[in-house]
Design a protein around this motif. Structure first.
Motif, PDB file in Angstrom:
ATOM      1  N   UNK A  55       0.828  -1.204   0.000  1.00 10.72           N
ATOM      2  CA  UNK A  55       0.000   0.000   0.000  1.00 10.72           C
ATOM      3  C   UNK A  55       0.864   1.256   0.000  1.00 10.72           C
ATOM      4  N   UNK A 100       2.211   2.217  -3.536  1.00 15.68           N
ATOM      5  CA  UNK A 100       1.344   2.422  -4.697  1.00 15.68           C
ATOM      6  C   UNK A 100       1.382   3.854  -5.220  1.00 15.68           C
ATOM      7  N   UNK A 126      -0.268   6.296  -4.005  1.00 13.21           N
ATOM      8  CA  UNK A 126      -1.547   6.971  -3.798  1.00 13.21           C
ATOM      9  C   UNK A 126      -1.640   7.310  -2.316  1.00 13.21           C
ATOM     10  N   UNK A 135      -3.919   8.220  -0.281  1.00 12.22           N
ATOM     11  CA  UNK A 135      -4.995   7.608   0.483  1.00 12.22           C
ATOM     12  C   UNK A 135      -4.648   6.171   0.851  1.00 12.22           C
ATOM     13  N   UNK A 136      -4.116   5.427  -0.103  1.00 15.86           N
ATOM     14  CA  UNK A 136      -3.795   4.025   0.157  1.00 15.86           C
ATOM     15  C   UNK A 136      -2.599   3.892   1.091  1.00 15.86           C
ATOM     16  N   UNK A 138      -3.690   3.909   4.452  1.00 14.58           N
ATOM     17  CA  UNK A 138      -4.367   2.684   4.884  1.00 14.58           C
ATOM     18  C   UNK A 138      -3.380   1.697   5.501  1.00 14.58           C
TER      19      UNK A 138
END
Lengths: 93, 582
Positions: B117, B120, B122, B124-125, B128
């Motif tokens: 994650x 990636x 990103x 937001x990810x 996570x």
């Protein structure tokens, strides 16, 4: 005898893409079926029954995903997933 | 096997099981289970997982009732993540096929996802990943139950791996069980690094992101001499390091024996060795290791550790404690070096946007604008100087005017003390740090106005090469062996010699055995080093001759790059100390 793989294209329409909660809805839906359900984005394949796998697709709004379903209840699974992407995951809460 | 490089801040090699520190930390007691126990272990994992699910369902219910279903959705998602069939299958197959303990397997699998994650791209990810770490902890907490161990009460040896350790966390590490540590952030001169040296724990800082590459209980090697962290080493690497760990231990115990011998070169020239300290109680350990005084007492900890601003009496008591260890030897107090990365509690200062704190209001500049702070400290130093050879040193002097201003304030303070009839020392010796290139270039002029120079190599390198010492991405620039640094040191030493004032080096450079022959060759006769390195530096000095060291310095003066200088010095050092572990 090889089983037919059902293929469709779906578009991510949620405001923020396939975030945690849309992913869990996809997984919840996929898990209702015995068929193998896979979503593909470019070179990344995700088991649609796994939330964590789905998140690794990193699919943003507007992303197009290939849906691959095979198994004895594949037609029903395809319908359910398509319905989810076209109606329920349009403007996520 | 995964090799990570960071900044070596405290020498030595430590090998052991990792303990990854998060907000909550667990030590995983065992990594493998016997083949016959696999079924029992799988059941134990399933029971733990079920308990976690029940917990999360309860959270979900409460959230739904109190906050609404929108918030409950977070827990619904957590539940799906922790019940994710793929994850559960992976964990169970690691236990079944590789005999991993469920704890180890959980930590491995969850962390692999967290890492995915984070990579990636990103945001937001990436965030996570935090949810995944949270789930990992929930499951581990269930699995370990009462056997769970926290940092405060570790009962078996571990290596601590953390994003960052605060100075107080570092100071409270139990040396009986903590063998070493590595952190993602921090630089050579961060407080954590300095404390690691004081605790004599092998440590590497500034490694960059690596915590998601390691699972709790992985075997890890921390090489604090070379700044390397090796996760899950292969058998050859492990064997090599075990040998060098043993070597280092032998080396340390041999150094014990030279503590009482004088620090002189083969041809009889004394090179005085002093200690750099943070806390008053370190003075005693500097003395015990054969230190001849304190060359740098950093007084910032009086401020950073306190809950209130220290009073004149607090300063006075601390200085007297240091003098008790060295009643008849020089003790150099550096006045407040606050600002940039070090600000005291209750002292809020905001640097305007776009201003670089390292080039802004810090150190002597801050003292000269906050005279109350400065005068309090100067009064305490002048009073404590009645009890020994206490000396004042002003840090970060950039111009002659700044030095004169600082001396003028000292003059005022002494006058006040006289008027108030308080005992103090009038002829107190006043020196300055040479750590700003402008001052080093003007050393001839400065030498007429102070009693001694002390070269602070950390800032001198940072300011000369315009390279932040805390940024591992440009550590190729931040080099003590850069020819520009060698030249600036030479200028300062010559200026000191021509006016007959002593010059010392108190930065990290003098604590690195590699550079000691060069410093002696450049004419330095006083070095102030991390206390636990005094025996090692002394042993090296006892092998040197002045003519050889001067020869070596002359050769270095003809070199053009830091690489050339450092590799030449490394070769010379190996000739002098073939048996040393560095």
């Amino acid at each position: 005898m090889s089983q037919m793989i059902h293929r469709r294209t779906v578009t991510v329409r949620t405001e923020h893409g396939l975030h945690l909660s849309p992913c869990s809805r996809v997984a919840q839906t996929a898990m209702k079926f015995r068929s193998r359900v896979v979503l593909v984005r470019g070179s990344v394949r995700a088991d649609a029954k796994s939330v964590l796998d789905l998140m690794t697709l990193a699919a943003g709004p507007g992303a197009e995903l290939e849906l691959e379903v095979d198994g004895d209840d594949a037609p029903q699974a395809v319908d359910a997933i398509l319905h989810l992407f076209e109606h329920d995951l349009v403007s996520a809460p | 096997m995964l090799v990570k490089h960071g900044i070596a801040v405290s020498p030595g090699v430590a090998i052991g099981q990792s303990m990854v520190l998060g907000a909550e930390a667990f030590r995983i007691p065992q990594r493998f289970v016997s083949v016959s126990a696999v079924d029992v272990e799988i059941t134990r994992f399933q029971t733990a997982l079920q308990a976690v699910c029940t917990d999360i369902e309860e959270n979900e219910r409460v959230a739904r009732e109190r906050l609404g279903s929108q918030y409950a959705a977070i827990f619904t998602a957590h539940l799906m993540m922790v019940q994710d069939r793929k994850v559960v299958d992976e964990i169970e197959s690691l236990v079944r096929q590789k005999c991993f303990s469920p704890e180890f397997a959980v930590s491995r699998v969850f962390r692999q996802y967290a890492k995915k994650f984070q990579n990636l791209g990103v945001p937001y990810l990436a965030e996570r990943a935090t949810d995944i770490f949270d789930l990992e902890k929930r499951v581990l907490r269930q699995l370990l139950g009462e056997r769970r161990e926290e940092l405060r009460n570790i009962t078996a040896p571990v290596l601590i791996l953390a994003h960052n350790l605060t100075p107080s966390e570092t100071a409270s590490l139990d040396k009986g069980y903590v063998l070493g540590f590595a952190t993602e952030v921090g630089g050579t001169t961060s407080h954590t690094a300095i404390l690691a040296g004081a605790l004599e724990l092998p440590a590497v800082v500034g490694v960059g992101n690596f915590l998601s590459d390691v699972a709790g209980a992985d075997t890890v090697i921390i090489d604090g001499s070379h700044g390397t962290v090796i996760i899950d080493p292969d058998p050859d690497t492990l064997a090599r390091y075990r040998a060098s760990e043993q070597e280092h231990r032998n080396f340390s115990s041999r150094l014990e024996s030279i503590r009482t011998l004088p620090s002189v070169t083969q041809d009889g020239v004394a090179i005085s060795l002093y200690g750099n300290i943070e806390f008053p109680h370190e003075a005693a350990s500097a003395r015990q290791r054969g230190g001849e005084g304190i060359g740098l007492y950093r007084t910032e900890f009086l401020y950073l550790d306190a809950s209130a601003e220290p009073t004149e009496e607090d300063h006075y008591q601390s200085y007297c404690e240091v003098l008790r260890a060295f009643p008849d030897r020089p003790v150099v107090i550096r006045t407040l070096d606050l600002g940039a990365d070090k600000l005291p509690i209750g002292f809020r200062m905001e640097y305007p946007e776009g201003v670089n704190p390292a080039l802004s209001l810090r150190s002597i500049r801050l003292s000269l604008q906050h005279l109350d702070l400065f005068r309090t400290q100067l009064r305490a130093i002048a009073r404590a100087a009645c009890h020994g050879d206490l000396r004042i040193m002003f840090p970060l002097i950039s111009t002659l005017l700044e030095l004169r201003q600082a001396k003028m304030i000292l003059g005022d303070v002494l006058e006040d003390l006289e008027e108030q009839g308080i005992p103090f020392r009038r002829d107190i010796s006043v020196g300055m740090m040479m750590e700003v290139p402008s001052a080093a270039i003007m050393a001839e002029q400065f030498a007429r106005e102070v009693d001694f120079f002390s070269i602070g190599t950390n800032d001198l390198i940072q300011y000369t090469l315009a390279a932040d010492r805390g940024d591992p991405r440009i550590s190729n620039l931040y080099r003590a062996g850069d020819p520009s640094i060698v030249r600036l040191i030479q200028i300062v030493v010559k200026a000191g010699q021509s006016r007959g004032i002593p010059v010392s080096v108190c930065g990290q450079m003098s604590s690195d055995p590699l550079f000691v022959p060069l410093l002696v060759g450049l004419g330095l006769r006083h070095l102030s080093v991390t206390p636990h390195l005094i025996p090692e530096i002394k042993e090296l000095i006892r092998k040197l001759t002045i003519s050889k060291a001067e020869n070596l310095a002359n050769r270095v003066m003809r070199m053009e790059t830091a690489n050339d200088v450092e590799s030449f010095l490394r070769g010379e050092y190996r000739k002098l100390s073939p048996e040393s572990p560095a």
